[in-house]
Motif scaffolding. Structure first.
Motif, PDB file in Angstrom:
ATOM      1  N   TYR A  42      47.686  17.765  14.039  1.00  0.00           N
ATOM      2  CA  TYR A  42      48.245  17.904  12.189  1.00  0.00           C
ATOM      3  C   TYR A  42      49.158  19.381  13.462  1.00  0.00           C
ATOM      4  O   TYR A  42      48.664  20.272  14.222  1.00  0.00           O
ATOM      5  CB  TYR A  42      47.099  18.500  12.514  1.00  0.00           C
TER       6      TYR A  42
ATOM      7  N   GLU B 216      45.466  22.246   8.435  1.00  0.00           N
ATOM      8  CA  GLU B 216      46.123  21.384   8.162  1.00  0.00           C
ATOM      9  C   GLU B 216      44.511  20.081   9.075  1.00  0.00           C
ATOM     10  O   GLU B 216      44.067  19.725   8.514  1.00  0.00           O
ATOM     11  CB  GLU B 216      47.097  20.330   8.367  1.00  0.00           C
ATOM     12  N   ALA B 217      44.598  20.515  10.018  1.00  0.00           N
ATOM     13  CA  ALA B 217      44.108  19.582  11.347  1.00  0.00           C
ATOM     14  C   ALA B 217      42.279  20.565  10.682  1.00  0.00           C
ATOM     15  O   ALA B 217      42.134  19.603  10.627  1.00  0.00           O
ATOM     16  CB  ALA B 217      43.711  20.960  12.885  1.00  0.00           C
TER      17      ALA B 217
ATOM     18  N   HIS C 148      41.682  18.306   6.996  1.00  0.00           N
ATOM     19  CA  HIS C 148      41.579  16.920   7.758  1.00  0.00           C
ATOM     20  C   HIS C 148      39.982  17.037   8.019  1.00  0.00           C
ATOM     21  O   HIS C 148      39.232  15.819   8.226  1.00  0.00           O
ATOM     22  CB  HIS C 148      42.028  16.314   8.720  1.00  0.00           C
TER      23      HIS C 148
ATOM     24  N   THR D 111      44.004   9.915   5.010  1.00  0.00           N
ATOM     25  CA  THR D 111      45.086   9.503   5.512  1.00  0.00           C
ATOM     26  C   THR D 111      46.158   8.534   5.042  1.00  0.00           C
ATOM     27  O   THR D 111      46.719   8.215   5.317  1.00  0.00           O
ATOM     28  CB  THR D 111      44.170   9.337   7.044  1.00  0.00           C
TER      29      THR D 111
END
Ligand SMILES: [K+]
Ligand SMILES: [K+]
Lengths: 454, 454
Positions: free
Chosen positions: A158, A163-164, A167, A184
């Motif tokens: 990402y 964002e990473a 997730h 996802t």
């Protein structure tokens, strides 16, 4: 004041099982309300009531079946709500409820202990309060480590760290609670060649599905002093459930591999075949995340995976199904009878006949409920038997795998799946107790007479 | 001389169950040889070995599944052979064998009595010899009356009396023995509007499937003197099995009716719907004759009929499956447990726990065997789950209904079906005993430990 007193009085009259039911219904109701909030949705997206309810039940029962795409429907806020609901469902509504009581300093009485005992299915009254604390500690620790590892690893996928790690946060919770939801839009398929992500996810799924008692015993063992460790003895329960759990994973992997060897796996390399089979075998224990579209597997494999999902996870875990112990005891029961009633020893112990009968009843009831559900859905839907069987066992095992029909189902079928998810999560034993009226046993017996069988 | 003596010695060492197995295998072998004779075939027709074997197993187990068309393959001589084989299978290889011994005046010893007892599943040693005689008398009487009625009625269908009575002869045997074979080329479909033929066939099927003990008890009752009749008490077995048998027929009829009400039955009149439903419900008990192409029914109906066929006929009858009593006892077992172990009274009697456990084991084993068979066939055949499930339960219930895939199956699938027909006919209990080694029970017990279930 009078109102709250009479409610308290009413609640006090409920049986433990009825109280659990009440709590589950309140949890589903609250979850539905939260997920229906406009702030939980992406701009311009509207969800039909039945789908809100379906998502709420699926999340509270940590199944992961979804009639809508989570990624396309919910806002970041909505996804955080969903993660919280999964957490609530995974650790168990009762465990959370009790720990809140603990936090506000209220001492847990016998009545409440019994409540938790039925939900977590513990055999001993002792240490119930400590147990809940430990569950929370263990699960949160596992989730936090999973979050750190996955979030950091996701930096390569990402564009922003935020964002990473977001997730990573959702993936860790979804895997550890065996929630099986994904943000996802296509489960773990984006990581189908990333064996590290798959390995971490399998570990987290196993932690969530192998049962809290097993985790706690292993923790006790690991943290025990050397002298204590020498005399440490794992309970029969832990031995049986863990053995069954891993035997199912290994046998599942081999069979999944064999059944699509000349079909879906025909053009795959050995490590792809191994990881596809292994991950899909692990996920049927109750995880529900997938590294492939299971609808692409052969019908024989879908049928086989339905059997695995029917068995489900270990007792007192985040998973559903008839449970690994039930399966093991049914096997023991059959062997016992085939040997002419001669009792079986496992790990130097004998199992109580009462437990064998309990297991057999659970398996039967589950089979009858599942078959009825499939039959009813066959009448309603123009969908093949295999797809409906797969969907129904996935719901009952609170697994969440699907060949892709969930969104196409009618409201009635969605209600059937919701009932299956509920029964799967609560467990057949508790479900049976709901209908158990406390009639006194008859004092005299009628004469017995033999009946010819088969 | 020495040779025959050593064979006698070898046979003498076999257990009763192994002896029954031996007799079944000899019966299949002889039947195959007879059906393979050129005189049994129509001119120019040749049958592959696997299909000869399949027909022989199907006939000896009175199933009626057929991978070839009887009408297009066998000569009149072949059809008479087939009728004799059905008779042999229907009344039971052992019953026939014993009656031959009776005819040649040999007294039946304890060892031979026990042999028949296991096959016919009788609980008492008494009157075993008389029983066999009675079975033959009852069945032959029913068949003869059926032959006269059907043959005479068929005069309107066929140009010669010889043809009409030949059809009557085969139809009466096929229905009464629950053979399920037909020489019309399309089962009873030619008589789909002839409710008289259907009624007679249903009666004959019921006579064959309701169990010899029931027939004999009813006969005793009918021929009893007035004083005797007053004190006559039907056994618990007869009451349970008969009640279950007819409840299954009624419930089956209603469900079959409902599930295709807006589908196959949409353009049919009320009496057509009634007779289609009733006949197809009766035939799942184990008859196997059909008044319609069951492949035209909805998938839900095919699934439901698979459940009915899995239950099958009553014990000690010409039919297979887990048997009506097993089904009834499993239901009683579940109710008993759901009521917290409080024992159930039926007809003023209690059932032995041992019988309940036996029933539960039979149902489980049957389920496992059936699921394994379906899974294996799914791997081999490019055929839908519902069609294979229907075919497999039809074989296990020795019913003989098919959606039409029998002829398309590979040899391996045909072998699987043959094994299912054998197990279905012999019964799970007998089948289990085959593997039962007579080990001595362990003298000491290990400590017991409780296990959490579900
Ligand atoms: K799940
Ligand atoms: K039949």
């Amino acid at each position: 004041m009078f109102f709250s007193k009479s409610i308290f009085h009413w609640i006090h009259k409920l049986s433990p099982v009825q109280l659990i039911l009440l709590f589950y219904f309140i949890a589903v109701l609250l979850s539905s309300m939260v997920l229906a909030l406009p702030v939980a949705h992406q701009d311009g997206v509207d969800i039909p009531l039945i789908d809100v309810l379906f998502t709420a039940v699926s999340a509270i029962s940590v199944t992961g079946l979804s009639s809508i795409s989570i990624a396309d429907t919910f806002s970041t806020t909505g996804i955080v709500f969903l993660a919280v609901i999964l957490q609530l469902g995974g650790v168990g509504v009762m465990a959370i409820g009790t720990s809140i009581w603990l936090l506000i300093g209220k001492k847990i009485g016998l009545r409440e202990r019994r409540l938790i005992q039925t939900d977590q299915n513990q055999t001993s009254f002792e240490g119930m309060v400590r147990l809940i604390k430990q569950i929370l500690l263990v699960i949160l620790t596992i989730e936090f480590i999973g979050f750190l590892i996955l979030g950091t690893h996701f930096l390569q996928y990402y564009s922003t760290a935020k964002e990473a790690y977001f997730h990573g946060f959702f993936a860790a919770i979804s895997a550890t609670t065996n929630g099986g939801f994904d943000i996802t839009g296509q489960s773990l398929i984006p990581y189908k060649n990333d064996y590290f992500v798959q390995f971490i996810n399998m570990l987290l799924i196993i932690f969530g599905a192998i049962g809290y008692p097993v985790l706690l015993e292993v923790k006790h063992f690991l943290f025990a002093k050397q002298e204590e460790r020498k005399h440490f003895r794992f309970t029969l329960f832990t031995k049986v459930t863990t053995l069954t759990f891993f035997v199912l994973i290994v046998v599942g992997t081999i069979f999944i591999m064999l059944m699509d060897f000349s079909k879906f796996f025909a053009d795959k390399s050995w490590h792809e075949i191994l990881f596809y089979s292994l991950f899909q075998s692990v996920t049927t224990r109750s995880g529900g995340l997938a590294t492939m579209d299971v609808g692409e597997l052969s019908v024989s494999n879908q049928f086989f995976m339905s059997l695995l999902m029917f068995i489900g996870a270990s007792p007192s875990s985040a998973g559903g199904g008839i449970r690994t112990t039930t399966f093991a005891l049914v096997i023991i029961f059959i062997i016992t009878f085939a040997r002419g009633g001669q009792s079986i020893r496992i790990f130097g112990r004998e199992v109580y006949n009462e437990d064998l009968l309990k297991a057999v009843t659970v398996a039967f009831m589950a089979g009858i409920i599942l078959i009825s559900a499939v039959l009813l859905m066959l009448v309603i839907e123009p969908i093949s038997l295999i797809a409906l069987l797969f969907e129904a066992t996935s719901a009952f095992g609170t697994v969440g795998l699907s060949t892709g029909i969930t969104g196409d189902l009618s409201s009635l079928s969605k209600i059937i799946l919701m009932i299956l998810m509920f029964i799967g999560r609560v467990g057949i034993i508790t479900f049976l107790l709901i209908f158990n009226t406390n009639k006194k046993s008859g004092k005299y017996h009628y004469p017995k007479e033999k009946i010819i069988i088969g």
